[in-house]
Design an enzyme around this catalytic site. Structure first.
Site, mmCIF file in Angstrom:
data_model
loop_
_atom_site.group_PDB
_atom_site.id
_atom_site.type_symbol
_atom_site.label_atom_id
_atom_site.label_comp_id
_atom_site.label_asym_id
_atom_site.label_seq_id
_atom_site.Cartn_x
_atom_site.Cartn_y
_atom_site.Cartn_z
ATOM 1 N N GLY A 207 35.936 30.415 -83.099
ATOM 2 C CA GLY A 207 35.948 30.101 -84.533
ATOM 3 C C GLY A 207 36.678 28.804 -84.798
ATOM 4 N N ASN A 208 36.924 28.502 -86.067
ATOM 5 C CA ASN A 208 37.696 27.310 -86.422
ATOM 6 C C ASN A 208 38.523 27.624 -87.663
ATOM 7 O OD1 ASN A 208 36.163 26.403 -88.891
ATOM 8 N ND2 ASN A 208 34.515 26.458 -87.389
ATOM 9 N N ARG A 209 39.271 26.629 -88.144
ATOM 10 C CA ARG A 209 40.269 26.900 -89.188
ATOM 11 C C ARG A 209 39.748 26.723 -90.616
ATOM 12 N NH1 ARG A 209 43.665 22.700 -87.924
ATOM 13 N NH2 ARG A 209 44.647 23.147 -89.923
ATOM 14 N N SER A 210 38.442 26.634 -90.782
ATOM 15 C CA SER A 210 37.926 26.453 -92.150
ATOM 16 C C SER A 210 38.174 27.717 -92.977
ATOM 17 C CB SER A 210 36.429 26.148 -92.105
ATOM 18 O OG SER A 210 35.888 26.217 -93.406
#
Ligand code: PMT
Length: 396
Positions: A207-210
């Site tokens: 995943g990512n931090r959005s």
């Protein structure tokens, strides 16, 4: 612009309340239906009868009096084309920022979908106090327009910032806001938000931090400007915006399918989502056990949604960059066939992933670049939509 518009004029207890009578009169003369709501303190400074005489409409001074007059507690919120609070005291601003709804004015603002303009009037020290500044920033971030205050002589005799702006300035702001609140009317806009998640096994994902904040702000701003909005969001903890069709997805592949379906009727696609570029080659059916000290995860490319989607709609992409902001964004604009790219500097504190604010440069396909200062994501959204609305007049 004002003819036949329903304006809720909220009047709170500042000495500048007498100027609100002039505002009520001018709006009425311009053809608006002006529903005045006074706070209890405002009624001590000017009699409700003054506003009643100027607008020829009932004046609301409390929820109970409104009910007796046959006006429900959200009737004025529902019927308003615009809500204007002039003068707005520090106290009223604080109560609005906190979401308090214990009188007719604050309840109306909390319940309305109409744009809200606030014209502050108070002593300089109250205005400059960081608490008031924070409250105003919070309201601005929610899409409220703040007009003024102006500098000049105050009721205390001192000179400084805190005077209600001239009535003409408030009327200009009302006209501009009404114009803007309809500039995307009839347009269908698809917005993507959040960070996609690519499953590794039943317990883990890439995943990512959005957080989704940028995309949600765009969806809300487009809705408030009259567009029919579809928000396709990867997992996000943000509350779903009312009046927007929300499609929840998890992976890049799911987002691609949802975008392909939604853009069939769209006038614009704005992709603020942080889409994973790679996904695990295969998804383990059972949770992967830890065994050797090292492990290799084989990844394959995800679909590039923006590059692959086709149609005659305006295509806006984002570019989250940590170096060579403009050059890298320009490359993506060309590669993905975009009309506009929003280059997002993710090295700046308070900008990019997870923050409430953002610092961006907008670049169009003619190569024109406009760098914006750090501002709330809602304000960034409005600036992007200004561009999209402009392109809508000359579609690609
Ligand atoms: O959600 P927030 O916490 O508010 O954070 C906002 C944000 C930083 C995520 C947002 O402002 C932003 O910059 N979004 C784009 C992030 C990104 O992944 O950029 P990119 O340079 O990797 O992708 C370029 C464009 O192609 C983007 O519009 C992206 O949505 C799109 N893309 C990317 C990969 C892919 N497989 N398909 C795509 O369509």
């Amino acid at each position: 612009m004002l003819n036949d518009k329903t304006v809720v004029l909220g009047v709170s207890g500042s000495i500048a309340v007498y100027k609100a009578a002039d505002l009520a009169s001018k709006l009425t003369q311009a053809g608006a239906k002006v529903n005045v709501i006074m706070t209890e303190s405002a009624t001590r400074l000017v009699a409700p009868l003054t506003f009643h005489s100027l607008t020829d409409r009932p004046v609301v001074t409390s929820m109970w009096q409104a009910r007796e007059a046959g006006i429900g507690h959200i009737t004025l919120a529902d019927t308003a084309d615009i809500v204007v609070i002039a003068p707005a005291t520090a106290n009223t601003i604080a109560r609005l920022a906190a979401g308090i709804a214990d009188d007719m004015l604050t309840a109306t603002v909390l319940a309305t979908r109409a744009p809200v303009i606030i014209a502050p009037a108070m002593h300089t020290n109250m205005f400059r106090n960081q608490i008031t500044q924070d409250n105003l920033a919070r309201l601005r971030a929610r899409g409220f327009t703040i007009v003024g205050p102006a500098r000049g002589r105050l009721a205390s005799g001192a000179t400084g910032e805190g005077r209600l702006v001239e009535i003409g300035e408030i009327i200009d702001a009302i006209e501009k806001t009404l114009q803007k609140s309809a500039d995307l009317s009839g347009k269908r806009i698809v917005v993507t938000a959040g960070g996609t998640q690519e499953p590794i096994d039943p317990a883990r994902h890439i995943g990512n931090r959005s957080s989704g904040k940028m995309g949600f702000a765009l969806a809300e701003a487009a809705r408030d400007r009259g567009a029919e909005v579809t928000l396709i969001t990867a997992p996000s903890h943000l509350p779903e915006p009312g009046g927007v069709a929300v499609v929840r997805v998890t992976t890049a592949a799911e987002m691609k399918a949802a975008v392909a379906k939604a853009v069939k009727q769209a006038d614009a696609l704005i992709m603020a989502a942080a889409v994973a570029d790679y996904q695990p080659k295969s998804r383990a059916q059972a949770k992967i056990k830890k065994q050797s000290p090292e492990m290799t995860l084989e990844l394959v490319r995800t679909p590039d949604i923006l590059s692959e989607v086709t149609g005659s709609f305006i295509k806006v992409g984002f570019a989250a960059e940590s170096e060579d902001l403009v050059a890298n964004a320009q490359k993506k604009l060309k590669q993905k066939g975009l009309d506009l790219i929003v280059a997002n500097d993710i090295t700046e504190p308070e900008s990019g992933f997870g923050a409430d604010t953002n610092k961006v440069t907008m670049i169009d396909k003619e190569g024109n670049a406009e760098s914006l200062p750090l501002m709330s994501k809602r304000e960034v959204a409005e600036r992007i939509l200004d561009k999209v609305a402009g392109m809508g007049e000359n579609p690609p």
